[in-house]
Design an enzyme around this catalytic site. Structure first.
Site, short mmCIF file in Angstrom:
data_model
loop_
_atom_site.label_atom_id
_atom_site.label_comp_id
_atom_site.label_asym_id
_atom_site.label_seq_id
_atom_site.Cartn_x
_atom_site.Cartn_y
_atom_site.Cartn_z
N LEU A 210 0.82 -1.22 0.00
CA LEU A 210 0.00 0.00 0.00
C LEU A 210 0.85 1.26 0.00
O LEU A 210 0.47 2.28 -0.59
CB LEU A 210 -0.94 0.00 1.21
CG LEU A 210 -2.21 -0.86 1.05
CD1 LEU A 210 -3.06 -0.80 2.30
CD2 LEU A 210 -3.01 -0.44 -0.18
N CYS A 211 2.04 1.21 0.66
CA CYS A 211 2.85 2.43 0.72
C CYS A 211 3.39 2.79 -0.66
O CYS A 211 3.55 3.97 -0.99
CB CYS A 211 3.97 2.29 1.74
SG CYS A 211 5.10 0.95 1.40
N THR A 212 3.66 1.77 -1.50
CA THR A 212 4.07 2.06 -2.88
C THR A 212 2.95 2.79 -3.60
O THR A 212 3.17 3.79 -4.29
CB THR A 212 4.42 0.76 -3.62
OG1 THR A 212 5.54 0.16 -2.99
CG2 THR A 212 4.75 1.03 -5.08
#
Lengths: 449, 523
Positions: A210-212
């Protein structure tokens, strides 16, 4: 010609295989008209899935000597099916696949009887599946394969020495394709590895962190998944995303385009958006035809013994030249699904309600909301409400009594488990043994966990 | 009518608009429409092939209803070609479908020029003699040819084309073209201007591994007389240096760098496969050369000049842990280099065309671009005439197959598929085609097969009794499941030939329906 021509017959070609003795055959092979008639009358085959593989399977089986077929599929026909699912026409779009497929094959192959089931596989009782001699799988999901596999394995019984009882083996043939590649396999529970024994052959789908998506998008797919998984919920509070709604898809596409422009990332298209969001697997007619034909041929061999059976996993790859390979996988000794079953030892006083609770706490099972079946009889059903009400009174009774006061027996439990953060329906086979009855030793109990 | 984009969506994801356009332009001729032929065409019609012509002289018999889905009760006594054609048309109204009620053998004998109108001929269930004749006709007329045959639990598929060249071979796993072992000045400069020692941990773990490796390789070279790590110890040392640069355990970019460090050690220059393409006699071009070979000739010049031994850069990079900014910069640098390489190749292509007296613009930019992007993956497939293979198979291969356990059944079927044709030529029926006389057929087939092996130069080789028995038991039956499988494979090869994408199979595919240990025989 040297001989007088044989009588004209619909089974002209198949007869060569079924009526004549052979050397490279199964020991069970008994050639003759009796075998041909038995295939027609007594061998019932269930085709699971009426998609790319299912359509082919129905045709292939109908032309391989089988007369009694059934097919189950919960989907309706879509335009994008028409490049390979040859039993469907443009005017069929929107109709249930199982029904149209069954009708089309019956129209063309006289004498064949195909019963369609427009239903989810989980909605059928165990007994429905027990009626078939062989189950042929034309599926595109791991979950569905896993479920049917568990169903077929649930019929398997073992003798006192843990050897599978021949008459309880429910064989399956399973096919799968992706682009120019595919596999066909034969599963004889208790003898060859079941789907779960070799689950590692199907690695879980890789998801983007999700952080990507949120902070460092680099590819078009990152932008699409951002719009799909993050932005949608931000904007549409509470409204669930429906991949089949073109308005929803269009919205995701537009958002993905905006994000891609913001970061200078090329390549977002509507087609890619659909592919990423729906996880579309490319599919073509030829590969489906090859894999289904291999599965149908194996079904014929299992039912008749007219040649050796595939042992036990065939892979096909037509992308770079042509590569086929047969691998003989081995069973997982302690497989929870096709093994002799998980032993649960209980006191004779344990009630059905307590037993259901134990399954939830069991360290290997974690099965919640279980429905319990014993020898085809529902002891407790969570749903539908009518059945729940009918079986509710059993909850307070000791399981020992409900099972007819026998020292040990197989019990099936269906419920939900959490796999890879996802709720999945599970069917589990349990060997229930009662302590202090018929010399069962009083050792550690599963209930203690 | 359904929207073609939606209808073909699942296949467009494989071969794209260009592949689809090639299919829609193709015209296919099918010889014999039993189940093997019908199933082959079915898969092509569903995919939207341009046009089909079904050729079969026979009438539908009751027995056909048991193995061919494309005929039914009402077809009995009618032209098989007509019935099959009508069903196929029903599958896809975008396809132009027609039929000719004639025996293929007769057409081959009397009207060889008939075949030159097609893109590709699919010839099913032909015996050896007709195969050989048709093959010569198609080779002469430059028409692609695919043979397919089902016979009991065996069968074959064989392509016959003089030369098939592929630009978009689309291999599954192919090493990405990063040039970490030989970076060009712009890439090197980008690495030089990036500070690996940046103190902010977030920035530190978002430097793409490509930059890390280029920079570290440069540092290594400076302290090792210009050489990159080559011995096992040096490679290990290089990886340890990478590991030492990590400032936290969760730095995926450094993990990726360590995993990809072999790309720094990889030898420079082109693969032996590509070298073979460059060395091919066809790369010496003249006015009659195919566009493909003109581009190969340009590539050859490029390798010697601008490329400095390296093929044009592919220009795309895989996803990797990185900040968006670093990644986009990197992408631009790769793209710019690929574009420069393309322009150099394009210039050379135009010059060569001019030199051989052709229109310098006769090869489009798009094709040259695709050629450059796929230069490392070019494929050339050539097929012997079946007559040559039948008369003089590669003996060493044949002998190897006969003694190799993995191949023995497949090569046995290969011999027997030929032997049954000899048998039929002598006795007017296939072995075991009719009931009775089974024992006699078995011994006759055995003698025929041994004779054939002798003719091929494999005296003393035999086939197992079991296999010969099975072949007689098959009695030339065309089983639906086997036909569907053989037809499926044939159609897949047709698609690869027509789209000029992916790689068609070499040699002869022999289906082994007993235990599925099928093989490709290169004879």
């Amino acid at each position: 010609m040297a001989e007088t021509a044989t009588q004209p017959s619909r089974s002209r070609d198949l007869d060569k295989l079924l009526l004549r003795p052979g050397n490279l055959v199964e020991p069970t092979f008994e050639p003759g008209p009796g075998l041909r008639d038995d295939l027609k009358e007594y061998v019932k085959v269930l085709v699971v899935g009426a998609g790319g593989l299912g359509c082919e399977l129905l045709k292939d089986l109908a032309l391989s000597g089988f007369r009694e077929l059934e097919v189950i599929d919960m989907d309706r026909i879509e335009v994008s099916n028409l490049n390979r699912q040859f039993l469907f026409r443009v005017e069929d779009v929107g109709k249930p696949k199982a029904e149209v497929a069954a009708k089309r094959v019956m129209e063309r192959v006289s004498g064949v009887n195909i019963v369609p089931h427009f239903a989810r596989i989980e909605d059928k009782e165990l007994e429905f599946y027990s009626n078939f001699s062989i189950i042929a799988l034309g599926l595109d999901s791991i979950e569905a394969r896993s479920y049917i596999n568990a169903v077929a394995c649930s019929f398997l019984e073992y003798d006192a020495d843990d050897n599978p009882l021949e008459e309880t083996i429910k064989p399956m043939v399973d096919g799968g394709t992706e682009g120019f590649k595919g596999h066909a396999r034969v599963i004889k529970p208790g003898i060859t590895p079941c789907f779960e024994c070799t689950i590692w052959l199907f690695p879980p789908q890789v998801k983007f962190p999700l952080c990507t998506l949120a902070e460092t998008p680099r590819t078009a797919a990152h932008c699409i998944e951002y719009a799909h998984l993050i932005k949608w919920d931000e904007v549409h509070s509470g409204k669930t995303f429906d991949p089949d709604d073109p308005e929803h898809m269009k919205w995701v596409y537009n958002e993905a385009v905006k994000r891609a422009e913001l970061f200078g990332i090329p390549g977002v298209t509507y087609s890619l958006t659909q592919g990423v969001v729906k996880n579309i697997i490319p599919a073509i007619a030829s590969t489906n035809a090859i894999i289904s034909a291999a599965c149908a041929l194996e079904t014929l061999k299992i039912a008749s013994g007219c040649s050796k059976t595939l042992s036990n996993y065939l892979t096909y790859n037509g992308a770079q030249g042509l590569h086929t390979k047969v691998t003989e996988f081995v069973r997982e000794r302690d497989c929870l699904v096709c093994g002799p079953g998980i032993l649960v030892e209980l006191d004779t006083s344990v009630t059905l309600e307590k037993f259901i609770g134990l399954l939830e706490e069991h360290p290997k099972l974690h099965l919640s909301k279980a429905s319990i079946t014993h020898r085809g009889k529902s002891l407790y059903m969570q749903a539908p409400p009518v059945l729940e009400e009918m079986t509710r009174s059993n909850l307070s009774l000791p399981l020992f009594e409900l099972m007819g006061k026998i020292s040990k027996d197989i019990v099936h439990a269906t419920g939900t488990t959490i796999k890879n953060d996802k709720k999945t329906s599970s069917l589990i086979k349990l060997r229930v043994a009662f302590k202090g009855v018929d010399g069962v030793t009083d050792m550690d109990t599963a209930g203690g966990a | 009518m359904a929207e073609p984009k939606t209808k073909y969506d699942r296949q467009l994801r494989i071969w794209g608009d260009q592949g689809q356009a090639a299919l829609e332009k193709a015209s296919i001729c099918l010889l014999n429409c039993g189940p093997t032929g019908s199933e082959t065409l079915k898969n092509l019609v569903l995919g939207g092939i341009g046009s089909i012509t079904v050729i079969d002289g026979s009438k539908v018999e009751l027995g056909d209803l048991g193995n061919n889905f494309m005929v039914d009760e009402s077809s009995v006594g009618q032209s098989k070609a007509k019935c099959v054609c009508a069903f196929l048309q029903e599958l896809n109204d975008a396809v132009k479908a027609k039929f000719i009620e004639e025996y293929p053998e007769a057409l081959i004998e009397t009207n060889p020029s008939f075949f030159s109108q097609f893109t590709l001929v699919v010839a099913t269930q032909l015996v050896e003699d007709s195969m050989v004749k048709l093959d010569r006709i198609c080779r002469e007329a430059n028409v692609m040819l695919v043979f397919a045959r089902s016979y009991g639990l065996t069968g074959l598929v064989r392509i016959s084309v003089k030369e098939h060249t592929v630009i978009e071979s689309k291999p599954d796993h192919f090493l990405d073209d990063l040039r970490l072992n030989n970076p060009w000045p712009e890439l090197r400069r980008l690495a030089e201007t990036t500070d690996l020692q940046v103190s902010d941990p977030i920035s530190h773990k978002h430097i793409p591994y490509v930059i890390i490796l280029v920079k570290m390789a440069d540092e290594w070279a400076k302290s090792h007389g210009g050489n990159l790590p080559s011995t096992r110890e040096e490679k290990k040392e290089f990886k340890d240096l990478l590991k030492a640069r990590m400032i936290a355990l969760d730095e995926d970019n450094y993990k990726e760098a360590i995993d990809a460090s072999f790309k720094v050690f990889a030898p420079r220059g082109i693969s032996s496969d590509l070298q073979q393409v460059i060395n091919d006699g066809c790369a010496e071009v003249d006015s009659s050369s195919l566009d493909f070979w003109i581009m190969v000739a340009a590539l050859k010049e490029f390798l010697a000049k601008e490329g400095g031994g390296e093929a044009p850069l592919e220009g795309s990079i895989p996803d990797m842990t990185s900040s968006t900014e670093h990644y986009v910069n990197l992408q631009n640098i790769y793209f710019a280099k690929a574009d420069a390489d393309f322009l150099a190749i394009e210039q050379r292509v135009r010059n060569i065309l001019k030199k051989i007296g052709r229109d310098p613009n006769s090869i489009s930019k798009a094709i040259i671009k695709s050629f450059c992007k796929n230069a490392r993956k070019l494929k050339i497939c050539r097929y012997r005439l079946v007559e040559e293979e039948f008369n003089s198979p590669i003996l060493s291969e044949l002998q190897k197959y006969l003694t190799d356990e993995d191949y023995s059944v497949a090569v046995g079927f290969y011999i027997l598929l030929r032997a049954v044709d000899r048998f039929a030529a002598n006795y007017n029926s296939f072995p075991g085609q009719f009931n009775g006389a089974m024992d006699e057929d078995i011994s006759r087939l055995k003698i025929t097969a041994v004779g054939l092996l002798g003719d091929l130069g494999c005296n003393g080789s035999t086939l197992t009794e079991d296999l010969i028995n099975e072949m007689c038991r098959f009695g030339a039956a065309e089983l639906h499941a086997v036909a569907a499988l053989i037809g499926g494979i044939a159609s897949q090869e047709v698609i690869k030939l027509i789209t000029r994408q992916f790689v068609p199979m070499p040699g002869t595919f022999i289906f082994n329906g007993i235990d599925h240990k099928s093989q490709l025989l290169l004879l």
